[in-house]
Design a protein around this motif. Structure first.
Motif, mmCIF file in Angstrom:
data_model
loop_
_atom_site.group_PDB
_atom_site.id
_atom_site.type_symbol
_atom_site.label_atom_id
_atom_site.label_comp_id
_atom_site.label_asym_id
_atom_site.label_seq_id
_atom_site.Cartn_x
_atom_site.Cartn_y
_atom_site.Cartn_z
ATOM 1 N N UNK A 122 39.303 50.494 56.550
ATOM 2 C CA UNK A 122 40.527 50.285 55.783
ATOM 3 C C UNK A 122 41.033 48.863 55.985
ATOM 4 N N UNK A 123 41.210 48.029 54.962
ATOM 5 C CA UNK A 123 40.925 48.297 53.553
ATOM 6 C C UNK A 123 39.420 48.500 53.295
ATOM 7 N N UNK A 124 39.093 49.116 52.168
ATOM 8 C CA UNK A 124 37.696 49.436 51.857
ATOM 9 C C UNK A 124 36.895 48.159 51.606
ATOM 10 N N UNK A 125 35.591 48.317 51.506
ATOM 11 C CA UNK A 125 34.684 47.187 51.346
ATOM 12 C C UNK A 125 35.035 46.331 50.121
ATOM 13 N N UNK A 126 35.399 46.982 49.018
ATOM 14 C CA UNK A 126 35.703 46.224 47.795
ATOM 15 C C UNK A 126 37.037 45.481 47.942
ATOM 16 N N UNK A 127 38.071 46.167 48.478
ATOM 17 C CA UNK A 127 39.382 45.511 48.627
ATOM 18 C C UNK A 127 39.325 44.353 49.619
ATOM 19 N N UNK A 128 38.412 44.435 50.613
ATOM 20 C CA UNK A 128 38.356 43.349 51.585
ATOM 21 C C UNK A 128 37.341 42.274 51.196
ATOM 22 N N UNK A 129 36.707 42.435 50.014
ATOM 23 C CA UNK A 129 35.728 41.443 49.558
ATOM 24 C C UNK A 129 36.464 40.329 48.799
ATOM 25 N N UNK A 147 41.110 57.448 52.974
ATOM 26 C CA UNK A 147 41.362 56.773 51.711
ATOM 27 C C UNK A 147 41.833 55.351 51.984
ATOM 28 N N UNK A 148 41.330 54.392 51.223
ATOM 29 C CA UNK A 148 41.739 52.998 51.352
ATOM 30 C C UNK A 148 43.237 52.900 51.077
ATOM 31 N N UNK A 176 44.888 50.466 50.077
ATOM 32 C CA UNK A 176 45.206 49.639 48.906
ATOM 33 C C UNK A 176 44.830 50.363 47.605
ATOM 34 N N UNK A 177 43.535 50.736 47.473
ATOM 35 C CA UNK A 177 43.071 51.236 46.176
ATOM 36 C C UNK A 177 42.899 52.751 46.121
ATOM 37 N N UNK A 178 42.957 53.446 47.266
ATOM 38 C CA UNK A 178 42.823 54.902 47.255
ATOM 39 C C UNK A 178 41.390 55.410 47.201
ATOM 40 N N UNK A 179 40.414 54.497 47.288
ATOM 41 C CA UNK A 179 39.014 54.925 47.271
ATOM 42 C C UNK A 179 38.640 55.574 48.618
ATOM 43 N N UNK A 180 37.630 56.443 48.598
ATOM 44 C CA UNK A 180 37.132 57.023 49.840
ATOM 45 C C UNK A 180 36.361 55.943 50.600
ATOM 46 N N UNK A 181 36.658 55.793 51.884
ATOM 47 C CA UNK A 181 36.051 54.687 52.628
ATOM 48 C C UNK A 181 35.921 55.017 54.103
ATOM 49 N N UNK A 182 35.040 54.304 54.791
ATOM 50 C CA UNK A 182 34.953 54.453 56.245
ATOM 51 C C UNK A 182 35.603 53.261 56.956
#
Lengths: 199, 199
Positions: free
Chosen positions: B67-74, B56-57, B59-65
């Motif tokens: 950390x931070x996830x793709x959206x949080x690091x964009x 889980x990310x 920051x946002x708690x989304x499932x991700x491969x």
């Protein structure tokens, strides 16, 4: 980006299964993420195992994890009868009935000139060899499907085997149990009339 | 005996998936036997991978491969808006629309007193902490499902966040695109009337 790579790869794999589309595959993939670790590991092992541990029985051609298969190595089964079927799934259906105690021969296919499948491409040569070598066999019951390929394969086998003096029979065709004559197709009705029996 | 062990194990695994019963599982298992070795190996690897490589990310708690996830690091995404959703699948649906350019917070669940799920059991504490620490956030859009639990969670969050001065909004409720009023349920119609807008 819609899915992280591990999820999209699993979705792709689920989509390779028959009848599973985009949305179902995504649902299954997210469900898999929530499954207990152990169940997922077992699932992965089972996948590898069916490709690694299964082979065809050298006697009857059935899918098996031991050679000869469980049925061919079961001495309590009647050696005088061989039931010829198209696929291993057919054997499962027949065994569920618990009334047939003879042996099997699985063609693993059906004659289909349209697809270029000839007698050498399915387990017909092994059947003929088996009939020539095993003198205990007195009857071959042909249980191919009631499709045009299944019928053609049955006719072909019947002509091939009959000269040897072995009795060749075919499963009865007619109305299914519980079926309604109103909805039966013409071919089924014709077979039911042709195969009528005195009561 | 109906199936050799490797097949019955795979059938058991397929049956653990939602919506897959006895017969479908058997059909999938026999289909798997016929699949190319490589596809089955990829399938097994993908199963292992979703359990091993996803987290889980932070920051946002989304499932991700990652950390931070793709959206949080964009860095190109709008940092002033946070869309609160129940699950990672919801994010996929929202991203497909391609019109939302802010960030997310995934609760990974919903408040449900009946099931004993309280605020501490889902990603509500991380959301509150995030809102306290990140001064760029000016709006929180609550996009929980239109179910009773989703509504209750939205109300709870709204009361919790409003005192801090951050704007809290909720997705509009009303008729779905292409839907027929004749078949709309009463709650949907009520929401559509309540949320009517001047044209």
């Amino acid at each position: 980006m819609f899915y992280p790579e591990p999820i999209s790869k699993l979705i792709d794999s689920y989509m390779k299964l028959p009848g599973i589309g985009n949305k179902t595959a995504a649902r299954l993939a997210f469900y898999t993420i929530e499954m207990p670790d152990e169940e997922v590991t077992d699932f992965a092992k089972a996948l590898i195992s069916v490709k690694r541990d299964l082979s065809f029985c050298s006697i009857c051609g059935n899918i098996t994890d031991q050679d000869p298969c469980e049925i061919c190595s079961d001495e309590s089964r009647d050696k005088s009868t061989i039931l010829v079927m198209e696929s291993s799934q057919d054997v499962v259906a027949m065994e569920k009935m618990r009334e047939y105690h003879g042996r099997y021969h699985i063609l693993q296919g059906v004659l289909s000139p349209m697809d270029g499948t000839g007698p050498e491409d399915i387990n017909i040569p092994t059947l003929i060899k088996r009939l020539q070598e095993d003198e205990e066999i007195i009857e071959v019951i042909i249980a191919t499907n009631a499709t045009s390929e299944g019928e053609a394969t049955a006719m072909y086998l019947s002509r091939l085997i009959k000269p040897s003096g072995i009795k060749v029979t075919r499963l009865a065709h007619g109305l299914s149990a519980g079926s309604d004559i109103e909805y039966a197709d013409e071919v089924t009705l014709l077979k039911a009339i042709e195969g009528r029996q005195e009561i």
